[in-house]
Design a protein around this motif. Structure first.
Motif, PDB file in Angstrom:
ATOM      1  N   VAL A  97     -28.757  53.123   9.363  1.00  0.00           N
ATOM      2  CA  VAL A  97     -28.798  53.052  10.827  1.00  0.00           C
ATOM      3  C   VAL A  97     -30.241  52.902  11.299  1.00  0.00           C
ATOM      4  N   VAL A  98     -31.133  53.719  10.788  1.00  0.00           N
ATOM      5  CA  VAL A  98     -32.548  53.654  11.187  1.00  0.00           C
ATOM      6  C   VAL A  98     -33.131  52.279  10.851  1.00  0.00           C
ATOM      7  N   GLN A  99     -32.815  51.764   9.678  1.00  0.00           N
ATOM      8  CA  GLN A  99     -33.313  50.448   9.277  1.00  0.00           C
ATOM      9  C   GLN A  99     -32.771  49.361  10.206  1.00  0.00           C
ATOM     10  N   THR A 100     -31.507  49.447  10.546  1.00  0.00           N
ATOM     11  CA  THR A 100     -30.901  48.455  11.436  1.00  0.00           C
ATOM     12  C   THR A 100     -31.524  48.525  12.819  1.00  0.00           C
ATOM     13  N   GLN A 101     -31.727  49.726  13.323  1.00  0.00           N
ATOM     14  CA  GLN A 101     -32.370  49.875  14.629  1.00  0.00           C
ATOM     15  C   GLN A 101     -33.792  49.314  14.603  1.00  0.00           C
ATOM     16  N   ALA A 102     -34.488  49.465  13.484  1.00  0.00           N
ATOM     17  CA  ALA A 102     -35.839  48.900  13.362  1.00  0.00           C
ATOM     18  C   ALA A 102     -35.784  47.371  13.376  1.00  0.00           C
ATOM     19  N   LEU A 103     -34.802  46.793  12.699  1.00  0.00           N
ATOM     20  CA  LEU A 103     -34.653  45.331  12.706  1.00  0.00           C
ATOM     21  C   LEU A 103     -34.339  44.824  14.110  1.00  0.00           C
ATOM     22  N   LEU A 104     -33.501  45.546  14.834  1.00  0.00           N
ATOM     23  CA  LEU A 104     -33.187  45.152  16.209  1.00  0.00           C
ATOM     24  C   LEU A 104     -34.417  45.326  17.110  1.00  0.00           C
ATOM     25  N   GLY A 105     -35.224  46.342  16.836  1.00  0.00           N
ATOM     26  CA  GLY A 105     -36.474  46.521  17.581  1.00  0.00           C
ATOM     27  C   GLY A 105     -37.437  45.372  17.327  1.00  0.00           C
ATOM     28  N   ALA A 106     -37.527  44.938  16.077  1.00  0.00           N
ATOM     29  CA  ALA A 106     -38.391  43.797  15.747  1.00  0.00           C
ATOM     30  C   ALA A 106     -37.888  42.533  16.438  1.00  0.00           C
ATOM     31  N   LEU A 107     -36.576  42.380  16.508  1.00  0.00           N
ATOM     32  CA  LEU A 107     -36.016  41.232  17.217  1.00  0.00           C
ATOM     33  C   LEU A 107     -36.369  41.313  18.699  1.00  0.00           C
ATOM     34  N   ALA A 108     -36.207  42.473  19.298  1.00  0.00           N
ATOM     35  CA  ALA A 108     -36.542  42.639  20.718  1.00  0.00           C
ATOM     36  C   ALA A 108     -38.005  42.276  20.968  1.00  0.00           C
ATOM     37  N   ASP A 109     -38.878  42.674  20.042  1.00  0.00           N
ATOM     38  CA  ASP A 109     -40.306  42.371  20.185  1.00  0.00           C
ATOM     39  C   ASP A 109     -40.583  40.873  20.071  1.00  0.00           C
ATOM     40  N   ALA A 110     -39.735  40.145  19.330  1.00  0.00           N
ATOM     41  CA  ALA A 110     -39.934  38.709  19.136  1.00  0.00           C
ATOM     42  C   ALA A 110     -39.361  37.877  20.288  1.00  0.00           C
ATOM     43  N   ALA A 137     -35.992  34.161  12.826  1.00  0.00           N
ATOM     44  CA  ALA A 137     -36.059  34.915  11.570  1.00  0.00           C
ATOM     45  C   ALA A 137     -35.620  36.357  11.788  1.00  0.00           C
ATOM     46  N   ALA A 138     -36.024  36.941  12.913  1.00  0.00           N
ATOM     47  CA  ALA A 138     -35.632  38.317  13.220  1.00  0.00           C
ATOM     48  C   ALA A 138     -34.136  38.418  13.481  1.00  0.00           C
ATOM     49  N   VAL A 139     -33.557  37.405  14.138  1.00  0.00           N
ATOM     50  CA  VAL A 139     -32.106  37.375  14.339  1.00  0.00           C
ATOM     51  C   VAL A 139     -31.408  37.362  12.988  1.00  0.00           C
ATOM     52  N   GLY A 140     -31.885  36.518  12.082  1.00  0.00           N
ATOM     53  CA  GLY A 140     -31.277  36.423  10.763  1.00  0.00           C
ATOM     54  C   GLY A 140     -31.299  37.749  10.025  1.00  0.00           C
ATOM     55  N   ALA A 141     -32.431  38.428  10.049  1.00  0.00           N
ATOM     56  CA  ALA A 141     -32.539  39.710   9.351  1.00  0.00           C
ATOM     57  C   ALA A 141     -31.611  40.750   9.965  1.00  0.00           C
ATOM     58  N   ARG A 148     -23.577  43.156   6.912  1.00  0.00           N
ATOM     59  CA  ARG A 148     -23.434  43.868   5.640  1.00  0.00           C
ATOM     60  C   ARG A 148     -22.900  45.287   5.837  1.00  0.00           C
ATOM     61  N   HIS A 149     -23.302  45.936   6.932  1.00  0.00           N
ATOM     62  CA  HIS A 149     -22.997  47.361   7.070  1.00  0.00           C
ATOM     63  C   HIS A 149     -22.130  47.747   8.270  1.00  0.00           C
ATOM     64  N   PHE A 150     -22.048  46.884   9.267  1.00  0.00           N
ATOM     65  CA  PHE A 150     -21.389  47.316  10.497  1.00  0.00           C
ATOM     66  C   PHE A 150     -20.185  46.471  10.861  1.00  0.00           C
ATOM     67  N   ASP A 151     -20.381  45.187  11.047  1.00  0.00           N
ATOM     68  CA  ASP A 151     -19.289  44.346  11.516  1.00  0.00           C
ATOM     69  C   ASP A 151     -19.544  42.909  11.066  1.00  0.00           C
ATOM     70  N   ARG A 152     -18.768  42.447  10.116  1.00  0.00           N
ATOM     71  CA  ARG A 152     -18.991  41.099   9.586  1.00  0.00           C
ATOM     72  C   ARG A 152     -18.866  40.034  10.675  1.00  0.00           C
ATOM     73  N   GLU A 153     -17.895  40.190  11.562  1.00  0.00           N
ATOM     74  CA  GLU A 153     -17.698  39.202  12.627  1.00  0.00           C
ATOM     75  C   GLU A 153     -18.893  39.168  13.571  1.00  0.00           C
ATOM     76  N   ALA A 154     -19.409  40.319  13.976  1.00  0.00           N
ATOM     77  CA  ALA A 154     -20.559  40.358  14.883  1.00  0.00           C
ATOM     78  C   ALA A 154     -21.781  39.762  14.201  1.00  0.00           C
ATOM     79  N   GLY A 155     -21.969  40.020  12.919  1.00  0.00           N
ATOM     80  CA  GLY A 155     -23.098  39.453  12.188  1.00  0.00           C
ATOM     81  C   GLY A 155     -23.000  37.949  12.108  1.00  0.00           C
ATOM     82  N   ARG A 156     -21.780  37.433  11.895  1.00  0.00           N
ATOM     83  CA  ARG A 156     -21.581  35.977  11.816  1.00  0.00           C
ATOM     84  C   ARG A 156     -21.845  35.330  13.173  1.00  0.00           C
ATOM     85  N   VAL A 157     -21.279  35.907  14.226  1.00  0.00           N
ATOM     86  CA  VAL A 157     -21.442  35.341  15.560  1.00  0.00           C
ATOM     87  C   VAL A 157     -22.904  35.365  15.979  1.00  0.00           C
ATOM     88  N   ALA A 158     -23.631  36.398  15.609  1.00  0.00           N
ATOM     89  CA  ALA A 158     -25.037  36.513  15.991  1.00  0.00           C
ATOM     90  C   ALA A 158     -25.851  35.376  15.402  1.00  0.00           C
TER      91      ALA A 158
END
Length: 161
Positions: A97-110, A137-141, A148-158
């Motif tokens: 969860v912490v790692q995912t939130q960090a990735l979303l934070g990096a995306l927000a910053d980009a 690139a941040a969206v992809g990560a 991988r961990h939360f919702d395959r459909e949401a990850g695909r749509v994103a």
């Protein structure tokens, strides 16, 4: 608090607008949520929905967890399922969860400054053709992590806009 509830109340990704845009409601939930002060999105003659980012989300924690709608109660992310099946421990799940939130934070910053969930904002930028290479690139990560961990459909749509 049991480990599954602790994971949910520490995460909030299913409520913050990155995975879903709205939660459908049952008829008997509408009045309860209105009494709790939650803004509901009207949909003509159909039942209203809770728009995401949910107004009951404080930080990463649901403030109405024990009274949340059935649409919320019924959702189980893949990380929740893995924890329930003892495939991962609570500390490992919380680290994801912490790692995912960090990735979303990096995306927000980009992304250009704005409000709302980073993945939702990135979809808007992608549709407009203004998504930068670093944001892409941040969206992809973030999308790979979510898929991988939360919702395959949401990850695909994103990743497909």
């Amino acid at each position: 608090m049991d480990p599954l509830s602790r994971l949910c109340t520490s995460c909030g990704l299913c409520c913050d607008g990155n995975l879903f845009t709205q939660v459908p409601l049952l008829a008997d939930e509408v009045a309860l949520l209105r009494r709790r002060g939650l803004p509901l999105l009207a949909r003509g003659d159909r039942l209203p929905v809770v728009e995401q980012r949910c107004a009951a989300l404080a930080g990463n924690c649901c403030t109405i967890y024990d009274e949340r709608p059935q649409g919320c109660r019924g959702y189980r992310c893949m990380l929740h399922a893995a924890l329930a099946a003892d495939e991962v421990g609570l500390e490992e799940a919380l680290a994801v969860v912490v790692q995912t939130q960090a990735l979303l934070g990096a995306l927000a910053d980009a992304l250009p400054p704005g409000h709302g969930a980073p993945l939702r904002r990135a979809r808007v930028e992608a549709r407009a053709g203004t998504l930068t290479a670093s944001a892409s690139a941040a969206v992809g990560a973030a999308a790979r992590q979510i898929g991988r961990h939360f919702d395959r459909e949401a990850g695909r749509v994103a990743t497909t806009g």
